[in-house]
Scaffold this motif. Structure first.
Motif, PDB file in Angstrom:
ATOM      1  N   THR A 128      -3.187 -11.613  -6.122  1.00 22.52           N
ATOM      2  CA  THR A 128      -3.913 -10.864  -5.109  1.00 22.52           C
ATOM      3  C   THR A 128      -4.031  -9.402  -5.523  1.00 22.52           C
ATOM      4  O   THR A 128      -3.323  -8.948  -6.437  1.00 22.52           O
ATOM      5  N   PRO A 129      -4.879  -8.639  -4.848  1.00 25.51           N
ATOM      6  CA  PRO A 129      -4.931  -7.189  -5.128  1.00 25.51           C
ATOM      7  C   PRO A 129      -3.568  -6.519  -4.986  1.00 25.51           C
ATOM      8  O   PRO A 129      -3.226  -5.623  -5.770  1.00 25.51           O
ATOM      9  N   GLU A 130      -2.784  -6.973  -3.994  1.00 27.94           N
ATOM     10  CA  GLU A 130      -1.442  -6.407  -3.824  1.00 27.94           C
ATOM     11  C   GLU A 130      -0.554  -6.758  -5.016  1.00 27.94           C
ATOM     12  O   GLU A 130       0.236  -5.937  -5.484  1.00 27.94           O
ATOM     13  N   ASP A 131      -0.692  -8.005  -5.501  1.00 27.50           N
ATOM     14  CA  ASP A 131       0.066  -8.408  -6.683  1.00 27.50           C
ATOM     15  C   ASP A 131      -0.297  -7.532  -7.880  1.00 27.50           C
ATOM     16  O   ASP A 131       0.581  -7.102  -8.642  1.00 27.50           O
ATOM     17  N   MET A 132      -1.580  -7.295  -8.056  1.00 24.22           N
ATOM     18  CA  MET A 132      -2.028  -6.502  -9.202  1.00 24.22           C
ATOM     19  C   MET A 132      -1.430  -5.105  -9.165  1.00 24.22           C
ATOM     20  O   MET A 132      -0.977  -4.583 -10.196  1.00 24.22           O
ATOM     21  N   ARG A 133      -1.419  -4.498  -8.003  1.00 24.14           N
ATOM     22  CA  ARG A 133      -0.850  -3.157  -7.894  1.00 24.14           C
ATOM     23  C   ARG A 133       0.658  -3.183  -8.184  1.00 24.14           C
ATOM     24  O   ARG A 133       1.193  -2.277  -8.838  1.00 24.14           O
ATOM     25  N   LEU A 134       1.330  -4.218  -7.677  1.00 22.32           N
ATOM     26  CA  LEU A 134       2.762  -4.354  -7.922  1.00 22.32           C
ATOM     27  C   LEU A 134       3.046  -4.536  -9.412  1.00 22.32           C
ATOM     28  O   LEU A 134       3.922  -3.868  -9.989  1.00 22.32           O
ATOM     29  N   LEU A 135       2.307  -5.429 -10.066  1.00 22.95           N
ATOM     30  CA  LEU A 135       2.521  -5.718 -11.482  1.00 22.95           C
ATOM     31  C   LEU A 135       2.191  -4.495 -12.343  1.00 22.95           C
ATOM     32  O   LEU A 135       2.874  -4.227 -13.344  1.00 22.95           O
ATOM     33  N   ALA A 136       1.150  -3.772 -11.950  1.00 21.86           N
ATOM     34  CA  ALA A 136       0.811  -2.546 -12.683  1.00 21.86           C
ATOM     35  C   ALA A 136       1.941  -1.525 -12.554  1.00 21.86           C
ATOM     36  O   ALA A 136       2.308  -0.852 -13.532  1.00 21.86           O
ATOM     37  N   LYS A 137       2.495  -1.402 -11.372  1.00 25.71           N
ATOM     38  CA  LYS A 137       3.593  -0.458 -11.145  1.00 25.71           C
ATOM     39  C   LYS A 137       4.810  -0.816 -11.997  1.00 25.71           C
ATOM     40  O   LYS A 137       5.512   0.069 -12.510  1.00 25.71           O
ATOM     41  N   ARG A 138       5.051  -2.120 -12.165  1.00 25.65           N
ATOM     42  CA  ARG A 138       6.197  -2.569 -12.960  1.00 25.65           C
ATOM     43  C   ARG A 138       5.901  -2.566 -14.462  1.00 25.65           C
ATOM     44  O   ARG A 138       6.783  -2.830 -15.268  1.00 25.65           O
TER      45      ARG A 138
END
Length: 399
Positions: free
Chosen positions: A217-227
């Motif tokens: 999801t878009p939220e997943d993408m932001r989380l994975l990018a942050k990590r």
């Protein structure tokens, strides 16, 4: 040097000296070439005897031959079985509480109630493998940790393996949201996506590779990018298994590094990175309705620079540059299907294949040239396969 894949949308120009670099297959899984189609489409699982023999043989010589000919200079091979994190990694997280794997709804046939990282055979094998081979030949071989997926394991493994990876300063590999069913069933069990659940257990607190990411999801993408997680796009396998089309452009815009992989030869069926490049470009265009989506410059970066970054090797390889490893491939552009050539990069992505490679070099050593494999006794490998390995493995299936 080229900037990250996140600059695709900014009209990044690809340096001329980087036209043909080092191709990285950031996901190649077992079972290997011996089981093309036999379990995914045949609907059967490997028997105990087949698995035992496969562990002994591994098919690495045969698989190595195919990857070398298909122009892979660096390979992440998945097998079943820290530096202290900075302040930015220490924010509070919601940790799901599970009584046991069955209560959480996990399909975890490998890890029983008595699972212990210190005593489990696969975990002991990982530790021994790292101690013996990690860093071999000036870092050419790296041994890293791997969680197959959220739906095939549980929190006990995630916690233990994450701690091991962080303490030992090694990377992590995981399959993530490959299918819609996998993604939705995790939401039903936990109220969280696979990415969110694994993040709660610190799986991404080390350099990590997340294979597929088709349904993130878009939220997943932001989380994975942050990590700092790299998504490994496997377009041919995703198309063959009807898993879906990964949102590559969206992941890039979210700030993620995106590399390419072939997945298993049992679900692809070859390990040709040129085929993956073309499939990735075409998939992005048809899903977006934009013929300019994912241009050849971006695809070549995914197969080279971004692959090096995924493996933590960006300082040593990924481009042809003074001081970096002498990793390169040569293609024969005099073949009729490559003539005339108006744009080299376009030809590399849309017209060439692994069969056009005439030489592969890794760290200055020639691994393939003019149909010959100097480091592989191919005749011996074929004899062992045809005379011993395949008859033994498939005897039980035929009976």
């Amino acid at each position: 040097s080229p900037s990250a894949v996140s600059n695709y949308e900014n009209g990044l120009s690809f340096p001329k000296e980087d036209v043909m670099l080092r191709l990285f297959d950031c996901l190649e899984t077992e079972p290997n070439v011996l089981f093309r189609d036999s379990y995914r489409e045949g609907g059967r699982s490997l028997s105990a005897s087949e698995q035992a023999l496969l562990r002994q043989y591994r098919g690495l010589s045969l698989k190595g031959r195919e990857t070398v000919r298909s122009v892979v200079d660096a390979l992440c091979a998945y097998r079943d079985e820290v530096e202290e994190t900075g302040p930015e990694k220490q924010e509070p997280r919601v940790i799901p509480l599970y009584r046991n794997p069955a209560a959480a709804g996990y399909a975890s046939p490998v890890f029983g109630e008595d699972f212990d990282f210190e005593t489990h055979p696969a975990c002991r094998e990982l530790v021994a493998l790292k101690e013996k081979w990690d860093g071999y030949d000036n870092g050419r071989i790296r041994v890293e940790a791997s969680v197959h997926g959220e739906y095939t394991s549980d929190y006990r493994l995630w916690d233990a393996l994450s701690e091991f990876a962080i303490n030992e300063k090694v990377g992590m590999h995981v399959h993530l949201s490959e299918t819609k069913a996998e993604h939705e069933q995790c939401l039903e069990r936990n109220g969280l996506t696979p990415a969110q659940v694994l993040d709660c257990h610190h799986v991404f607190d080390t350099r990590a590779i997340a294979a597929h990411c088709v349904w993130v999801t878009p939220e997943d993408m932001r989380l994975l990018a942050k990590r700092g997680v790299t998504a490994v796009h496997c377009p041919v396998s995703n198309l063959k298994l009807a898993s879906g089309c990964a949102p590559v452009t969206e992941m890039v815009k979210a700030g993620m590094n995106v590399a390419l992989g072939t997945d298993s030869s049992a679900s692809n069926n070859n390990l040709d990175l040129f085929e993956e490049m073309k499939a990735a470009a075409l998939m992005a265009k048809v899903t977006s309705g934009d013929p300019k989506a994912l241009p050849v410059e971006a695809v070549l970066m995914m197969a080279t620079v971004c692959g090096a970054r995924a493996q933590g090797r960006e300082a040593e390889c990924g481009m042809l540059k003074l001081g970096m490893d002498a990793d390169l491939v040569l293609l024969d552009f005099t073949s009729p299907h490559l003539m005339p050539c108006h744009n080299v990069m376009s030809h590399l992505v849309y017209a060439a294949s692994g069969h056009d490679v005439v030489m592969t070099m890794v760290r200055g050593q020639v691994l393939y040239a003019a149909g010959k494999y100097p480091t592989i006794d191919l005749d011996s490998v074929v004899r062992e396969l045809s005379g011993y390995v395949m008859p033994r493995i498939f005897e039980e299936a035929r009976s």
